[in-house]
Design a protein around this motif. Structure first.
Motif, mmCIF file in Angstrom:
data_model
loop_
_atom_site.group_PDB
_atom_site.id
_atom_site.type_symbol
_atom_site.label_atom_id
_atom_site.label_comp_id
_atom_site.label_asym_id
_atom_site.label_seq_id
_atom_site.Cartn_x
_atom_site.Cartn_y
_atom_site.Cartn_z
ATOM 1 N N GLY A 61 5.257 12.695 14.369
ATOM 2 C CA GLY A 61 5.531 13.628 15.453
ATOM 3 C C GLY A 61 6.518 14.687 15.022
ATOM 4 O O GLY A 61 7.367 14.442 14.162
ATOM 5 N N GLY A 108 1.172 5.396 0.101
ATOM 6 C CA GLY A 108 0.510 6.676 0.356
ATOM 7 C C GLY A 108 1.269 7.737 -0.436
ATOM 8 O O GLY A 108 1.278 7.733 -1.663
ATOM 9 N N GLY A 109 1.963 8.637 0.300
ATOM 10 C CA GLY A 109 2.751 9.671 -0.368
ATOM 11 C C GLY A 109 4.168 9.225 -0.691
ATOM 12 O O GLY A 109 4.936 9.996 -1.271
ATOM 13 N N SER A 153 6.667 8.896 1.284
ATOM 14 C CA SER A 153 7.658 9.749 1.965
ATOM 15 C C SER A 153 8.334 9.064 3.145
ATOM 16 O O SER A 153 9.129 9.687 3.849
ATOM 17 N N ASN A 154 8.004 7.783 3.358
ATOM 18 C CA ASN A 154 8.638 7.088 4.491
ATOM 19 C C ASN A 154 9.008 5.659 4.102
ATOM 20 O O ASN A 154 8.898 4.748 4.911
ATOM 21 N N ARG A 165 10.903 24.609 9.113
ATOM 22 C CA ARG A 165 11.192 23.327 8.452
ATOM 23 C C ARG A 165 11.760 23.558 7.049
ATOM 24 O O ARG A 165 12.676 22.869 6.626
ATOM 25 N N THR A 194 0.468 11.212 3.209
ATOM 26 C CA THR A 194 -0.996 11.203 3.229
ATOM 27 C C THR A 194 -1.516 11.139 4.664
ATOM 28 O O THR A 194 -0.782 10.810 5.601
ATOM 29 N N ILE A 221 0.857 -1.191 0.000
ATOM 30 C CA ILE A 221 0.000 0.000 0.000
ATOM 31 C C ILE A 221 0.889 1.235 0.000
ATOM 32 O O ILE A 221 1.741 1.395 0.887
ATOM 33 N N ILE A 264 -5.813 1.520 5.695
ATOM 34 C CA ILE A 264 -6.467 2.602 6.446
ATOM 35 C C ILE A 264 -7.272 3.438 5.455
ATOM 36 O O ILE A 264 -6.730 3.904 4.439
#
Ligand SMILES: Cc1cc2nc3c(=O)[nH]c(=O)nc-3n(C[C@H](O)[C@H](O)[C@H](O)COP(=O)(O)OP(=O)(O)OC[C@H]3O[C@@H](n4cnc5c(N)ncnc54)[C@H](O)[C@@H]3O)c2cc1C
Length: 336
Positions: A123, A46-47, A49-50, A219, A113, A44, A173
Motif C-alpha cells: 500500500g 522475491g526481490g 525488499s521486505n 518517493r 516482485t 522463497i 505464489i
C-alpha cells in the motif's frame, strides 16, 4: 533451474547483508516447482525488499524469476491481466500506466516482485493492491498442487493477508490476476504531496501515467534509495490502537497524529512519529541506524549485520512500549 551452494545474498536483499545461503536455486519455469525437494528448511525469495536475514540461512533459498505479463480480456471499462510472480512490480506499474490503465498508479516505485506484492497487501498513497486483485494463483508446496484464491479468500488487511498467516511458507505464489480500468479511472489524489505536485507542474489533464510519474518523483525525493544505503522501507507497521488509549495519550501529546481505520473502535498512529518522540531519529546502534529523515526506516549504515538491525529494532520497540504503552509490530519479515 540453476543451483548454487554457499551463496552470498548481499546483492539480492535490499539491506545488502552478507547473508550466506547453504543452497540457492533460481526458478524461472513454473514446471520446476513440482520437482523441488523440500525435505529441508527453505525460503522463497522475491526481490528481497521486505526481509531481514538475522543469520546465515542453513537451508535452501528459492529465488523466483518466473516472468511474463499477459492481457487476458477486456470487458466494458475493465482490462484483465495475468502476471507471473517473478516480474518486477515497478516494471509492471510502468507497463500498465504507459497503456493508461488505472488502479495501481499510486503504487509506483515500490521495489520487489509481483509475487511479493499480495503477501503484505502493498500500500502507498491511499491505495492497496487488494483493490485491483482478481485472483492469486499459488503452488501448494505441501500437497503439490495449484490453488487459485479469489480476492476475498486472500483475507487482505492492512499490510496483511492469508499468505502471512495460514499459508505462510506453505505456498509459492506463481501468478496474480489484476482488474484495471481502461477509461473511467478512480484517481486517489488526496494523499500529501500529489495535488501540490500537479499544481506545481501546471498539469491540465491527469492520467495513470502522470500520477505514477509524480509518485515516483515524490518517493525518489523522500525515501532513502536502497542501492545507496541498505534498507527495507518501513520497518514497523503503523499501530492501530483503542480509541480510549489514543484519547489518554492525546491529553499528554496533543500534537499526536491519528487516522481512522476500518474498525470503529481503533485509530492508527504513525509509527515514525512515536519513534521520533522517543528521540531515536538518527540513533545509531553498531552498524545499524534509524534514518536521520525517516524514523520508520532502519538502515545498514556501516556494514551492519542482521543481528545489529534486529537489536536496533528491539531497542525501538522497548522505548515505544515504555513511553506510550504501544507494542510496535514488524512490517519486515524477520528470518531467523
Ligand atoms: C525503499 C523501499 C520502499 C518500500 N515501500 C513500500 C511501500 O510503499 N508500501 C509497501 O507496502 N511496501 C513497501 N516496501 C516493502 C516491499 O517493497 C514490498 O513489501 C514488496 O512487495 C516485497 O516484495 P519482494 O518480492 O521484495 O518480497 P521479499 O522481500 O523477497 O519477500 C517478502 C516475503 O514474501 C515471501 N514471498 C516473496 N515472494 C513470494 C512468492 N512468490 N510466493 C510466496 N511467498 C513469497 C517471502 O518468503 C517473504 O516472506 C518498500 C521497500 C523498500 C526497500
Amino acid at each position: 533451474m540453476k543451483h548454487y551452494r554457499n551463496k552470498d545474498l548481499c546483492k539480492i536483499n535490499t539491506f545488502h547483508l552478507h547473508t550466506r545461503a547453504r543452497e540457492y536455486m533460481i526458478i524461472d519455469d513454473i514446471k520446476d516447482l513440482a520437482t523441488l525437494d523440500l525435505n529441508r528448511k527453505y525460503f522463497i525469495l522475491g526481490g528481497g525488499s521486505n526481509i531481514l536475514f538475522v543469520n546465515d540461512f542453513d537451508g535452501l533459498v528459492i529465488h523466483n524469476k518466473i516472468n511474463g505479463i499477459k492481457v487476458t480480456k477486456e470487458v466494458n471499462n475493465y482490462i484483465y491481466l495475468s502476471i507471473n510472480s517473478g516480474e518486477s512490480w515497478t516494471k509492471l506499474v510502468k507497463f500498465v500506466t504507459k497503456n493508461n490503465w488505472g488502479g495501481i498508479e499510486n503504487l509506483a516505485y515500490i521495489p520487489g516482485t509481483v509475487g511479493g506484492a499480495p503477501i503484505q497487501n502493498i500500500g502507498a498513497y491511499g491505495v492497496e493492491i487488494a483493490e485491483s486483485v482478481e485472483y492469486v494463483k499459488c503452488f501448494d508446496l505441501i500437497n503439490r498442487k495449484f490453488l487459485v484464491l479469489t480476492k476475498d479468500e486472500c483475507n487482505f488487511g492492512y499490510r496483511d493477508s492469508i499468505f502471512k498467516k495460514e499459508l505462510k511458507n506453505k505456498v509459492f505464489i506463481t501468478e496474480i490476476g489484476l482488474k484495471l480500468t481502461i477509461k473511467k479511472h478512480n484517481y486517489k489524489l488526496d494523499y500529501a504531496g500529489i495535488k501540490e505536485e500537479i499544481e506545481r507542474r501546471k498539469i491540465q489533464k491527469i492520467s495513470p501515467e502522470v500520477i505514477a510519474n509524480i509518485i515516483t518523483y515524490i518517493r525518489r525525493k523522500k525515501l532513502p534509495n536502497p542501492n545507496k544505503i541498505g534498507n527495507a522501507g518501513s520497518f514497523f507497521k503503523n499501530p492501530e490502537i483503542e480509541k480510549n488509549l489514543a484519547n489518554k495519550l492525546l491529553k499528554e501529546y496533543p500534537n499526536m497524529p491519528t487516522y481512522p481505520t476500518n474498525t470503529e473502535s481503533l485509530v492508527k498512529i504513525p509509527a515514525g512519529w512515536l519513534i521520533e518522540q522517543c528521540g531515536l531519529k538518527g540513533y545509531v546502534h553498531k552498524g545499524a541506524a534509524v534514518h536521520q529523515n525517516h524514523a520508520l526506516v532502519l538502515v545498514n549504515k556501516n556494514n551492519a549485520t542482521g543481528r545489529d538491525i534486529l537489536e536496533l529494532a528491539n531497542i525501538i520497540k522497548k522505548n515505544v512500549k515504555n513511553k506510550f504503552d504501544i507494542e510496535l509490530e514488524y512490517e519486515v519479515n524477520i528470518i531467523i
